[in-house]
Scaffold this motif. Sequence first.
Motif, mmCIF file in Angstrom:
data_model
loop_
_atom_site.group_PDB
_atom_site.id
_atom_site.type_symbol
_atom_site.label_atom_id
_atom_site.label_comp_id
_atom_site.label_asym_id
_atom_site.label_seq_id
_atom_site.Cartn_x
_atom_site.Cartn_y
_atom_site.Cartn_z
ATOM 1 N N VAL A 79 -68.848 -8.426 -10.087
ATOM 2 C CA VAL A 79 -68.485 -7.006 -10.128
ATOM 3 C C VAL A 79 -69.214 -6.325 -8.978
ATOM 4 O O VAL A 79 -70.432 -6.418 -8.874
ATOM 5 C CB VAL A 79 -68.899 -6.364 -11.465
ATOM 6 N N ALA A 80 -68.443 -5.665 -8.103
ATOM 7 C CA ALA A 80 -69.033 -5.156 -6.866
ATOM 8 C C ALA A 80 -68.819 -3.656 -6.715
ATOM 9 O O ALA A 80 -67.739 -3.135 -7.017
ATOM 10 C CB ALA A 80 -68.425 -5.897 -5.670
ATOM 11 N N ALA A 81 -69.850 -2.996 -6.235
ATOM 12 C CA ALA A 81 -69.805 -1.546 -6.050
ATOM 13 C C ALA A 81 -69.275 -1.212 -4.659
ATOM 14 O O ALA A 81 -69.765 -1.719 -3.666
ATOM 15 C CB ALA A 81 -71.208 -0.966 -6.216
ATOM 16 N N PRO A 82 -68.258 -0.361 -4.559
ATOM 17 C CA PRO A 82 -67.778 0.122 -3.270
ATOM 18 C C PRO A 82 -68.467 1.440 -2.908
ATOM 19 O O PRO A 82 -68.763 2.243 -3.791
ATOM 20 C CB PRO A 82 -66.289 0.383 -3.529
ATOM 21 N N VAL A 83 -68.730 1.651 -1.650
ATOM 22 C CA VAL A 83 -69.246 2.935 -1.121
ATOM 23 C C VAL A 83 -70.289 3.535 -2.058
ATOM 24 O O VAL A 83 -70.088 4.586 -2.652
ATOM 25 C CB VAL A 83 -68.093 3.936 -0.859
ATOM 26 N N ASN A 84 -71.433 2.854 -2.126
ATOM 27 C CA ASN A 84 -72.489 3.281 -3.045
ATOM 28 C C ASN A 84 -73.718 3.821 -2.315
ATOM 29 O O ASN A 84 -74.789 3.936 -2.903
ATOM 30 C CB ASN A 84 -72.852 2.114 -3.980
ATOM 31 N N TYR A 85 -73.565 4.072 -1.004
ATOM 32 C CA TYR A 85 -74.596 4.781 -0.220
ATOM 33 C C TYR A 85 -73.865 5.829 0.619
ATOM 34 O O TYR A 85 -72.855 5.505 1.266
ATOM 35 C CB TYR A 85 -75.324 3.836 0.736
ATOM 36 N N TYR A 86 -74.376 7.071 0.662
ATOM 37 C CA TYR A 86 -73.678 8.125 1.399
ATOM 38 C C TYR A 86 -73.591 7.844 2.894
ATOM 39 O O TYR A 86 -72.585 8.136 3.535
ATOM 40 C CB TYR A 86 -74.353 9.486 1.160
ATOM 41 N N GLN A 95 -65.386 5.401 11.503
ATOM 42 C CA GLN A 95 -64.743 4.280 12.174
ATOM 43 C C GLN A 95 -63.327 4.023 11.685
ATOM 44 O O GLN A 95 -62.470 3.613 12.448
ATOM 45 C CB GLN A 95 -65.570 3.001 11.965
ATOM 46 N N PHE A 96 -63.077 4.273 10.424
ATOM 47 C CA PHE A 96 -61.774 3.868 9.862
ATOM 48 C C PHE A 96 -61.037 5.009 9.155
ATOM 49 O O PHE A 96 -59.918 4.830 8.722
ATOM 50 C CB PHE A 96 -61.969 2.714 8.867
ATOM 51 N N LYS A 97 -61.663 6.157 9.035
ATOM 52 C CA LYS A 97 -61.055 7.303 8.339
ATOM 53 C C LYS A 97 -60.518 6.909 6.960
ATOM 54 O O LYS A 97 -59.476 7.384 6.531
ATOM 55 C CB LYS A 97 -59.871 7.873 9.165
ATOM 56 N N ASN A 98 -61.198 5.991 6.312
ATOM 57 C CA ASN A 98 -60.631 5.535 5.041
ATOM 58 C C ASN A 98 -61.631 5.526 3.895
ATOM 59 O O ASN A 98 -61.459 4.805 2.933
ATOM 60 C CB ASN A 98 -59.998 4.149 5.198
ATOM 61 N N ALA A 99 -62.673 6.321 4.011
ATOM 62 C CA ALA A 99 -63.676 6.281 2.952
ATOM 63 C C ALA A 99 -63.971 7.683 2.428
ATOM 64 O O ALA A 99 -65.101 8.105 2.335
ATOM 65 C CB ALA A 99 -64.953 5.613 3.456
ATOM 66 N N GLU A 100 -62.900 8.408 2.093
ATOM 67 C CA GLU A 100 -63.135 9.766 1.605
ATOM 68 C C GLU A 100 -63.738 9.758 0.200
ATOM 69 O O GLU A 100 -64.260 10.755 -0.261
ATOM 70 C CB GLU A 100 -61.840 10.573 1.626
ATOM 71 N N TYR A 101 -63.650 8.602 -0.470
ATOM 72 C CA TYR A 101 -64.185 8.517 -1.820
ATOM 73 C C TYR A 101 -65.488 7.715 -1.837
ATOM 74 O O TYR A 101 -65.745 6.908 -0.955
ATOM 75 C CB TYR A 101 -63.186 7.832 -2.744
ATOM 76 N N THR A 102 -66.251 7.936 -2.891
ATOM 77 C CA THR A 102 -67.420 7.083 -3.136
ATOM 78 C C THR A 102 -67.195 6.345 -4.458
ATOM 79 O O THR A 102 -66.152 6.481 -5.092
ATOM 80 C CB THR A 102 -68.717 7.902 -3.246
ATOM 81 N N ILE A 103 -68.208 5.620 -4.858
ATOM 82 C CA ILE A 103 -68.149 4.877 -6.127
ATOM 83 C C ILE A 103 -67.762 5.776 -7.314
ATOM 84 O O ILE A 103 -67.142 5.323 -8.263
ATOM 85 C CB ILE A 103 -69.517 4.179 -6.378
ATOM 86 N N GLU A 104 -68.096 7.064 -7.191
ATOM 87 C CA GLU A 104 -67.800 7.966 -8.313
ATOM 88 C C GLU A 104 -66.298 8.088 -8.566
ATOM 89 O O GLU A 104 -65.872 8.333 -9.680
ATOM 90 C CB GLU A 104 -68.435 9.334 -8.064
ATOM 91 N N ASN A 105 -65.486 7.962 -7.495
ATOM 92 C CA ASN A 105 -64.031 8.010 -7.665
ATOM 93 C C ASN A 105 -63.404 6.615 -7.676
ATOM 94 O O ASN A 105 -62.368 6.392 -8.281
ATOM 95 C CB ASN A 105 -63.365 8.787 -6.518
ATOM 96 N N LEU A 106 -64.058 5.699 -6.950
ATOM 97 C CA LEU A 106 -63.445 4.382 -6.750
ATOM 98 C C LEU A 106 -63.704 3.418 -7.906
ATOM 99 O O LEU A 106 -62.946 2.474 -8.110
ATOM 100 C CB LEU A 106 -63.976 3.745 -5.462
ATOM 101 N N ASN A 218 -82.991 1.207 1.684
ATOM 102 C CA ASN A 218 -83.774 1.061 0.453
ATOM 103 C C ASN A 218 -82.854 1.393 -0.723
ATOM 104 O O ASN A 218 -82.053 2.328 -0.639
ATOM 105 C CB ASN A 218 -84.965 2.024 0.487
ATOM 106 N N THR A 219 -82.987 0.619 -1.788
ATOM 107 C CA THR A 219 -82.103 0.842 -2.946
ATOM 108 C C THR A 219 -82.378 2.186 -3.618
ATOM 109 O O THR A 219 -81.603 2.600 -4.483
ATOM 110 C CB THR A 219 -82.238 -0.285 -3.987
ATOM 111 N N LYS A 220 -83.439 2.898 -3.207
ATOM 112 C CA LYS A 220 -83.630 4.233 -3.784
ATOM 113 C C LYS A 220 -82.538 5.201 -3.326
ATOM 114 O O LYS A 220 -82.368 6.269 -3.909
ATOM 115 C CB LYS A 220 -85.020 4.777 -3.476
ATOM 116 N N ASP A 221 -81.788 4.825 -2.285
ATOM 117 C CA ASP A 221 -80.701 5.672 -1.787
ATOM 118 C C ASP A 221 -79.338 5.320 -2.384
ATOM 119 O O ASP A 221 -78.311 5.859 -1.942
ATOM 120 C CB ASP A 221 -80.643 5.604 -0.265
ATOM 121 N N LEU A 222 -79.297 4.410 -3.350
ATOM 122 C CA LEU A 222 -78.040 4.124 -4.044
ATOM 123 C C LEU A 222 -77.493 5.392 -4.709
ATOM 124 O O LEU A 222 -78.264 6.194 -5.252
ATOM 125 C CB LEU A 222 -78.255 3.060 -5.128
ATOM 126 N N ILE A 223 -76.162 5.563 -4.677
ATOM 127 C CA ILE A 223 -75.537 6.674 -5.415
ATOM 128 C C ILE A 223 -75.591 6.356 -6.915
ATOM 129 O O ILE A 223 -76.126 7.132 -7.700
ATOM 130 C CB ILE A 223 -74.088 6.895 -4.935
#
Length: 286
Positions: A79-86, A95-106, A218-223
């Motif tokens: 189980v993998a977290a997508p976009v979990n750091y701001y 670079q890709f204009k494709n990350a408007e969401y973070t883990i909170e939406n994804l 650092n993992t302290k910056d995880l969302i």
Amino acid sequence: MKLALYNDFNLGVIKGDRIFEIGSVINWDSSDPQNSLLDLMENYNRIKSQIEEAITFSESKMVSEVKLNPPVPKPSKIVAAPVNYYLHQDEMNEQFKNAEYTIENLGFFLKAPSSIIGPNDKIKLPFPDRRTDHEAELAFVVGKRAKDVLASEAADYIFGYFALMDITVRGKEDRPWRKSFDTFTPIGPWIVTSDEIVDPNNLAFKLWVNGEERQSANTKDLIYDCYKFFEVASSIMTLEPGDILTTGTPEGVGPITKDDEVRITIDRIGEFSVSVDYKKEEIKNG
Ligand code: MN
């Protein structure tokens, strides 16, 4: 305790630069390492002192002289977290204009367990002409069955931690497609049991390619920190013992190519490096 699998899935404990053979004292079956790991985790509190005692008389080798295997060889799922750091979200937008969401939406995605390789194996790139990136991540292994576990209780369910590279083809396909090729999940170098990780949400880690630092975070910056991610994943599905959760990558992702050497290190856990090749060469030569 640092629990390693080595030389065809024997069980060892790491102390300093040596690895001690302990499989023989706990009925470890190297022909079925995943189920042996489940047994070990289930009985760990009872056999921990037995293992520690065994280190005093077990034979040992230099870690550098053995081949390390993936410490969790066959989970039922990753189980993998997508976009979990701001800051990673920012670079993906740039670079890709494709990350408007973070883990909170994804939410999260699944990687194929068959993509796992060990810390002495090779990443094989399927498409020499498509950008394929390294992602450095902190991962952990579920110690007991979990469903609807709150973040405040999650620590009790995590058996131990290790480093994971979430190798990723960039492009428009869904994440499981882009991240599930064989060899796309190097893990290692061993499992560090939870009792040795005071706070998994405050671990510095780095990744280098050919000695050049690419990621430092650092993992302290995880969302969603480790425990919150556990809560969210277990609210959707039952997490089985031996399953892997990986917490997502920070900023600094970048391409890897043939003959690169990719090294990851996480505080309190350890480090490993894997080399990179093209998949097609193997077919050509073999
Ligand atoms: Mn990732």
